[in-house]
Design a protein around this motif. Sequence first.
Motif, PDB file in Angstrom:
ATOM      1  N   TYR A  96       1.170  15.794   7.810  1.00 57.82           N
ATOM      2  CA  TYR A  96       1.503  17.029   8.510  1.00 57.82           C
ATOM      3  C   TYR A  96       2.937  17.496   8.248  1.00 57.82           C
ATOM      4  CZ  TYR A  96      -2.902  16.666  10.966  1.00 57.82           C
ATOM      5  OH  TYR A  96      -4.237  16.612  11.252  1.00 57.82           O
ATOM      6  N   ARG A  97       3.781  16.583   7.785  1.00 59.55           N
ATOM      7  CA  ARG A  97       5.163  16.975   7.486  1.00 59.55           C
ATOM      8  C   ARG A  97       5.188  18.094   6.455  1.00 59.55           C
ATOM      9  NH1 ARG A  97       9.046  16.529   3.654  1.00 59.55           N
ATOM     10  NH2 ARG A  97      11.192  16.401   4.384  1.00 59.55           N
ATOM     11  N   ASP A  98       4.424  17.936   5.381  1.00 63.34           N
ATOM     12  CA  ASP A  98       4.381  18.966   4.337  1.00 63.34           C
ATOM     13  C   ASP A  98       3.858  20.286   4.889  1.00 63.34           C
ATOM     14  OD1 ASP A  98       5.407  17.228   2.439  1.00 63.34           O
ATOM     15  OD2 ASP A  98       3.434  16.667   1.667  1.00 63.34           O
ATOM     16  N   ILE A  99       2.881  20.211   5.780  1.00 60.85           N
ATOM     17  CA  ILE A  99       2.328  21.428   6.386  1.00 60.85           C
ATOM     18  C   ILE A  99       3.398  22.124   7.228  1.00 60.85           C
ATOM     19  CG2 ILE A  99       0.630  22.296   8.056  1.00 60.85           C
ATOM     20  CD1 ILE A  99      -1.249  20.034   7.008  1.00 60.85           C
ATOM     21  N   ILE A 100       4.156  21.342   7.990  1.00 62.49           N
ATOM     22  CA  ILE A 100       5.226  21.922   8.819  1.00 62.49           C
ATOM     23  C   ILE A 100       6.216  22.672   7.936  1.00 62.49           C
ATOM     24  CG2 ILE A 100       7.274  21.356  10.206  1.00 62.49           C
ATOM     25  CD1 ILE A 100       5.556  19.104  11.475  1.00 62.49           C
ATOM     26  N   TYR A 101       6.665  22.027   6.859  1.00 58.86           N
ATOM     27  CA  TYR A 101       7.665  22.657   6.000  1.00 58.86           C
ATOM     28  C   TYR A 101       7.091  23.828   5.202  1.00 58.86           C
ATOM     29  CZ  TYR A 101      11.444  19.367   6.855  1.00 58.86           C
ATOM     30  OH  TYR A 101      12.459  18.657   7.446  1.00 58.86           O
ATOM     31  N   ARG A 102       5.913  23.656   4.636  1.00 60.00           N
ATOM     32  CA  ARG A 102       5.329  24.679   3.766  1.00 60.00           C
ATOM     33  C   ARG A 102       4.778  25.880   4.533  1.00 60.00           C
ATOM     34  NH1 ARG A 102       1.005  21.927   1.774  1.00 60.00           N
ATOM     35  NH2 ARG A 102      -0.218  22.880   3.412  1.00 60.00           N
ATOM     36  N   ASP A 103       4.188  25.634   5.699  1.00 63.07           N
ATOM     37  CA  ASP A 103       3.458  26.696   6.391  1.00 63.07           C
ATOM     38  C   ASP A 103       4.150  27.264   7.630  1.00 63.07           C
ATOM     39  OD1 ASP A 103       1.487  26.312   4.491  1.00 63.07           O
ATOM     40  OD2 ASP A 103       0.252  25.036   5.773  1.00 63.07           O
ATOM     41  N   VAL A 104       5.193  26.607   8.122  1.00 57.91           N
ATOM     42  CA  VAL A 104       5.842  27.103   9.337  1.00 57.91           C
ATOM     43  C   VAL A 104       7.360  27.211   9.161  1.00 57.91           C
ATOM     44  CG1 VAL A 104       6.108  26.790  11.829  1.00 57.91           C
ATOM     45  CG2 VAL A 104       4.017  25.994  10.708  1.00 57.91           C
ATOM     46  N   GLN A 105       8.010  26.098   8.878  1.00 53.03           N
ATOM     47  CA  GLN A 105       9.479  26.061   8.815  1.00 53.03           C
ATOM     48  C   GLN A 105      10.039  27.048   7.809  1.00 53.03           C
ATOM     49  OE1 GLN A 105      11.270  24.661   6.027  1.00 53.03           O
ATOM     50  NE2 GLN A 105      13.300  24.763   6.941  1.00 53.03           N
ATOM     51  N   ILE A 106       9.382  27.220   6.680  1.00 50.62           N
ATOM     52  CA  ILE A 106       9.890  28.104   5.624  1.00 50.62           C
ATOM     53  C   ILE A 106      10.105  29.528   6.139  1.00 50.62           C
ATOM     54  CG2 ILE A 106       7.594  28.650   4.668  1.00 50.62           C
ATOM     55  CD1 ILE A 106      10.858  28.255   2.652  1.00 50.62           C
ATOM     56  N   TYR A 107       9.230  29.992   7.018  1.00 52.40           N
ATOM     57  CA  TYR A 107       9.364  31.357   7.535  1.00 52.40           C
ATOM     58  C   TYR A 107      10.546  31.483   8.495  1.00 52.40           C
ATOM     59  CZ  TYR A 107       4.961  31.979   5.211  1.00 52.40           C
ATOM     60  OH  TYR A 107       3.988  32.030   4.251  1.00 52.40           O
ATOM     61  N   PHE A 108      10.772  30.432   9.287  1.00 46.96           N
ATOM     62  CA  PHE A 108      11.960  30.437  10.150  1.00 46.96           C
ATOM     63  C   PHE A 108      13.223  30.344   9.309  1.00 46.96           C
ATOM     64  CE2 PHE A 108       8.744  29.404  13.293  1.00 46.96           C
ATOM     65  CZ  PHE A 108       9.141  30.207  14.349  1.00 46.96           C
ATOM     66  N   PHE A 109      13.158  29.574   8.208  1.00 48.78           N
ATOM     67  CA  PHE A 109      14.304  29.500   7.298  1.00 48.78           C
ATOM     68  C   PHE A 109      14.598  30.874   6.704  1.00 48.78           C
ATOM     69  CE2 PHE A 109      15.954  29.324   2.980  1.00 48.78           C
ATOM     70  CZ  PHE A 109      17.171  28.684   3.200  1.00 48.78           C
ATOM     71  N   ILE A 110      13.573  31.545   6.197  1.00 47.67           N
ATOM     72  CA  ILE A 110      13.760  32.845   5.555  1.00 47.67           C
ATOM     73  C   ILE A 110      14.316  33.865   6.544  1.00 47.67           C
ATOM     74  CG2 ILE A 110      12.543  34.814   4.522  1.00 47.67           C
ATOM     75  CD1 ILE A 110      10.656  32.693   3.191  1.00 47.67           C
ATOM     76  N   PHE A 111      13.692  33.967   7.707  1.00 50.49           N
ATOM     77  CA  PHE A 111      14.141  34.947   8.690  1.00 50.49           C
ATOM     78  C   PHE A 111      15.546  34.605   9.186  1.00 50.49           C
ATOM     79  CE2 PHE A 111      13.861  37.051  12.965  1.00 50.49           C
ATOM     80  CZ  PHE A 111      13.859  38.345  12.468  1.00 50.49           C
ATOM     81  N   GLY A 112      15.795  33.327   9.433  1.00 46.26           N
ATOM     82  CA  GLY A 112      17.118  32.891   9.864  1.00 46.26           C
ATOM     83  C   GLY A 112      18.174  33.149   8.807  1.00 46.26           C
ATOM     84  N   ALA A 113      17.834  32.886   7.542  1.00 45.20           N
ATOM     85  CA  ALA A 113      18.784  33.126   6.447  1.00 45.20           C
ATOM     86  C   ALA A 113      19.094  34.609   6.317  1.00 45.20           C
ATOM     87  CB  ALA A 113      18.231  32.576   5.135  1.00 45.20           C
ATOM     88  N   LEU A 114      18.081  35.438   6.445  1.00 50.95           N
ATOM     89  CA  LEU A 114      18.311  36.879   6.361  1.00 50.95           C
ATOM     90  C   LEU A 114      19.250  37.345   7.483  1.00 50.95           C
ATOM     91  CD1 LEU A 114      17.589  39.349   4.683  1.00 50.95           C
ATOM     92  CD2 LEU A 114      15.618  39.707   6.174  1.00 50.95           C
ATOM     93  N   LEU A 115      19.015  36.889   8.691  1.00 50.09           N
ATOM     94  CA  LEU A 115      19.901  37.226   9.814  1.00 50.09           C
ATOM     95  C   LEU A 115      21.307  36.675   9.573  1.00 50.09           C
ATOM     96  CD1 LEU A 115      17.466  36.487  12.777  1.00 50.09           C
ATOM     97  CD2 LEU A 115      18.297  38.739  12.057  1.00 50.09           C
ATOM     98  N   PHE A 116      21.393  35.460   9.067  1.00 49.35           N
ATOM     99  CA  PHE A 116      22.672  34.804   8.777  1.00 49.35           C
ATOM    100  C   PHE A 116      23.504  35.637   7.808  1.00 49.35           C
ATOM    101  CE2 PHE A 116      24.676  31.411   5.970  1.00 49.35           C
ATOM    102  CZ  PHE A 116      25.687  31.058   6.836  1.00 49.35           C
ATOM    103  N   TYR A 117      22.888  36.055   6.705  1.00 48.66           N
ATOM    104  CA  TYR A 117      23.640  36.806   5.697  1.00 48.66           C
ATOM    105  C   TYR A 117      23.963  38.234   6.161  1.00 48.66           C
ATOM    106  CZ  TYR A 117      23.288  32.863   2.645  1.00 48.66           C
ATOM    107  OH  TYR A 117      23.428  31.609   2.125  1.00 48.66           O
ATOM    108  N   ILE A 118      23.098  38.816   6.959  1.00 48.56           N
ATOM    109  CA  ILE A 118      23.407  40.130   7.530  1.00 48.56           C
ATOM    110  C   ILE A 118      24.606  40.010   8.476  1.00 48.56           C
ATOM    111  CG2 ILE A 118      22.586  41.915   9.131  1.00 48.56           C
ATOM    112  CD1 ILE A 118      19.771  41.499   7.825  1.00 48.56           C
TER     113      ILE A 118
END
Length: 181
Positions: A96-118
């Motif tokens: 399930y670790r791979d599922i967490i990173y591939r299917d959930v965490q990545i979207y929080f990373f992307i959205f968080g990174a976008l907010l971070f750089y803005i």
Amino acid sequence: MMNSIITRHRASIIGVLILAAYSMLTYSITKNITLGIVTDIISGLAVIGIPLLLLPFFKTEKNKKLTSLYLVCRTIEGLLMILGGVILIIPSLQGYRDIIYRDVQIYFFIFGALLFYILLYRTLIIPRFISIWGIIATLALFIVTIFKLFGIEVEILNALVIPIILNELFLAIWLIIEGFN
């Protein structure tokens, strides 16, 4: 604002935390469970720590909502990373670790990174070119992730992941050496 020594020290710590956040990749490379548990937890704590240390710089009246959203997003991302490490303790749940990173965490990373750089762009605490590079790199990662979501995996698209990694490494080193503007 804070005095320059504290600000400089804070920037260096944030740079180190950005580097520490990438330690979660060690499990993918080594498949060492003990190392995976430790590095996922370290990564998760680093991801949560970065926005907390940036709050004094980001939390202006015009950035209040973005900063709150950024903090929430990165906290969820960090907790998911910690969960990824804890899951490695239980052999039947390790997949399930791979599922967490591939299917959930990545979207929080992307959205968080976008907010971070803005937020970095708006506050001018680092040179604008780093913020712009981060925004473009985050959007490239988003495109790759969406293609993968629909089962489209082309090697050339995987190369679009490289700009965000290079940007974050550059930013971390910049913060450690140069600090904030």
